[in-house]
Design an enzyme around this catalytic site. Structure first.
Site, PDB file in Angstrom:
ATOM      1  N   HIS A  62     141.840  25.724  45.608  1.00 47.77           N
ATOM      2  CA  HIS A  62     141.043  24.677  44.981  1.00 47.77           C
ATOM      3  C   HIS A  62     140.321  23.888  46.067  1.00 47.77           C
ATOM      4  CE1 HIS A  62     140.155  22.216  41.484  1.00 47.77           C
ATOM      5  NE2 HIS A  62     140.569  21.125  42.095  1.00 47.77           N
TER       6      HIS A  62
ATOM      7  N   ASP B  69     141.185  30.135  40.781  1.00 46.12           N
ATOM      8  CA  ASP B  69     141.492  28.698  40.845  1.00 46.12           C
ATOM      9  C   ASP B  69     142.393  28.316  39.669  1.00 46.12           C
ATOM     10  OD1 ASP B  69     141.365  25.847  40.706  1.00 46.12           O
ATOM     11  OD2 ASP B  69     139.444  25.873  41.733  1.00 46.12           O
TER      12      ASP B  69
ATOM     13  N   SER C 171     136.310  19.513  42.011  1.00 42.70           N
ATOM     14  CA  SER C 171     137.233  19.404  40.880  1.00 42.70           C
ATOM     15  C   SER C 171     136.634  18.502  39.796  1.00 42.70           C
ATOM     16  CB  SER C 171     138.591  18.907  41.374  1.00 42.70           C
ATOM     17  OG  SER C 171     139.576  19.051  40.387  1.00 42.70           O
TER      18      SER C 171
END
Length: 530
Positions: free
Chosen positions: A465, A436, A211
């Protein structure tokens, strides 16, 4: 002759950051890390060890004020001949702590057994996070207090009330953490990462970022391409300068709506289990009814529309949340109101957890506000988010209010660096699911173009994710191969999706209406990614 630590301020000011980080890394390499048993209240048991790495608060003043970065590690489990060094992890955020990473070894996570034979697993709290000079913007008990105002405004007055709260939050950041704010940038965290590398005695970095950790990895690869040995970026932030960070958050709103729709379709398909609705439209109608009830009269006096969004958005984030979120919603509709309250409302007595939540939000805000210059015109914010909300209503206004403090930020805002490395960088492995929500697919494509020699693994028809933490042999074997040998495929790879979450049998789901709330399935501990 004066030692470096005793050098005058005049000698430490005006040094280029590139020189400052070299000096800090050299000191760290000389000092190393004094590894010890972790403090009892940190919650990390032996054989995990903890330590500190000193870094400059401001890299243009390398002999000025320093802060301590908390790190932890667990040694590689293989033979001395198998060991390849340290693997450093960042889970995202900004504001997430990587200190739980060594637990992947102590819990014997099957996906990481092979890698842990070759690498020490190293986690750290980035600057401002947790045990690393933590910052704060508001009293933690005030931060977690519920119910909060409905994020979806009904009037200009509602919008003005949210604008006031955002400005007050920005002021609170300045008052409580003002000295840190100008230095809370991603490039500075990347510089800290290089100092940690040096302190570990590693000539080159092995890194796994998820991320926001992908943007941190991309910035590191840009600043220190020849210091990279192996790098995996998983669920990728689009590093384009124009995307950081205002446009990135608008893009999230679109992607979250798509993945919210995916979850609703799955719930509808499993209506025999959950009894929420047998079409997406019916599931959405139930959600809107729940929101309306919570707005008129907060459920249990604690759960309003804002809290509902915070809970339900975990389903678009992670497939692992699909079942527990649906079960909790189903239980509520079957008459178990307390199940919903227990799943959502904070424990006001858990001051440690509340402080962690407030700190994570403060760092998220500080980094995103410091990394880039944000629009200051409320008219632009209002126009953009009003338009988006028409087609993508699930998260748009909630996301806007979360980021609005950056419009009135009372500290320096930088210009994002141009991420990219054409020379000196080994192949970087990029892993991304197609749908995502938090980091839309375009981010992986952009990062791939910017990092010469990189390889992109696409998980097709999937949207969770954090792909490297999921069971998908097509991906898992390539991650292992890359970390253990450095080899990548000759060209980019498309993998099929990991297994879709399986709904429980209808009888088990029906019994939830009579299940004590404390026995309901718990959501997995989610990182602070946004």
């Amino acid at each position: 002759m004066a030692t470096p630590a005793a050098a005058s301020d005049s000698r430490s000011y005006g040094i280029p950051e590139a020189v400052g980080v070299q000096l800090a890394a050299a000191r760290a390499a000389h000092t190393g890390i004094d590894w010890k048993a972790c403090p009892a209240d940190w919650g990390f048991e032996a054989p995990i060890q903890c330590g500190w790495v000193k870094v400059p608060l401001d890299y243009t003043k390398p002999f000025g004020k320093t802060i301590d970065i908390a790190v932890d590690r667990i040694g590689s489990t293989g033979t001395p001949q198998e060991r390849q060094g340290a693997l450093i992890y960042n889970p995202g955020g900004p504001g997430g702590s990587g200190m739980r990473f060594p637990r992947r070894v102590t819990t014997k996570s099957p996906l990481w057994v092979n890698t842990s034979k070759a690498y020490d697993f190293v986690g750290f709290d980035p600057r401002g996070v947790g045990h690393s000079a933590p910052i704060s913007c508001i009293d933690p008990q005030e931060f977690v207090k519920v119910p909060k105002a409905d994020p979806v405004p009904d009037s200009v007055a509602d919008k003005n009330a949210q604008r006031k709260l955002a400005a007050e939050y920005a002021d609170g950041c300045k008052e409580r953490s003002g000295e840190m704010l100008p230095q809370m940038t991603t490039p500075n965290t990347a510089r800290d990462l290089d100092v940690i590398r040096a302190a570990l005695g590693e000539k080159k970095l092995n890194y796994l970022g998820v991320s926001y950790g992908t943007y941190l990895g991309g910035v590191y690869a840009t600043l220190f391409p020849t210091h990279v040995r192996r790098m995996i970026v998983d669920s990728v932030v689009n590093p384009d300068q124009d995307n950081i960070w205002y446009e990135a958050n608008l893009g999230q709103d679109v992607a979250f709506q798509g993945r919210w729709n995916d979850w609703q379709d799955w719930v509808a398909k499993n209506d025999a289990v959950f009894h929420i609705g047998d079409t997406r439209a019916k599931v959405q109608a139930q959600y809107e009814t729940l929101r309306a009830k919570a707005k008129a009269n907060p459920i249990g006096g604690l759960v309003g529309p804002a809290e509902l969004i915070g809970f339900f958005q975990s389903a678009p984030y992670y497939d692992s949340s699909w079942v527990p979120v649906a079960q909790t919603f189903s239980a509520y509709l079957a008459g178990n109101t307390q199940a919903l309250v227990d799943a959502i409302a904070p424990d006001m007595a858990d001051t440690k957890a509340n402080a962690t939540a407030e700190n994570g939000n403060a760092v998220y805000t500080a980094v995103e506000c410091a990394d880039a210059k944000w629009p200051t015109s409320w008219a632009k914010w209002d126009r953009d988010n009003t338009a988006l909300h028409q087609k993508y209503p699930f998260l748009t206004w909630s996301n806007a209010w979360m980021n609005l403090p950056c419009a009135t930020w009372r500290a320096k805002q930088s210009t994002p660096i141009e991420v990219g490395a054409k020379r000196g960088l080994p192949p970087v492995l990029i892993v991304q699911s197609e749908r995502d929500a938090a980091t839309p697919y375009e981010g992986a494509v952009s990062m791939h173009k910017r990092l010469a020699g990189s390889r992109l693994i696409t998980e097709q028809n999937a949207g969770s994710h954090g792909v490297t933490s999921l069971v998908n042999p097509c991906i898992n074997t390539r991650v292992d191969t890359y970390l253990l040998t450095g080899k990548v495929d000759a060209k980019d790879v498309t993998c099929g999706p990991h297994a879709t979450p399986v709904a429980p049998v209808p009888a088990a789901a029906k019994s939830l209406a009579k299940t004590p709330a404390s026995d309901l399935p718990a959501l997995e501990e989610l990182p602070a990614v946004r």
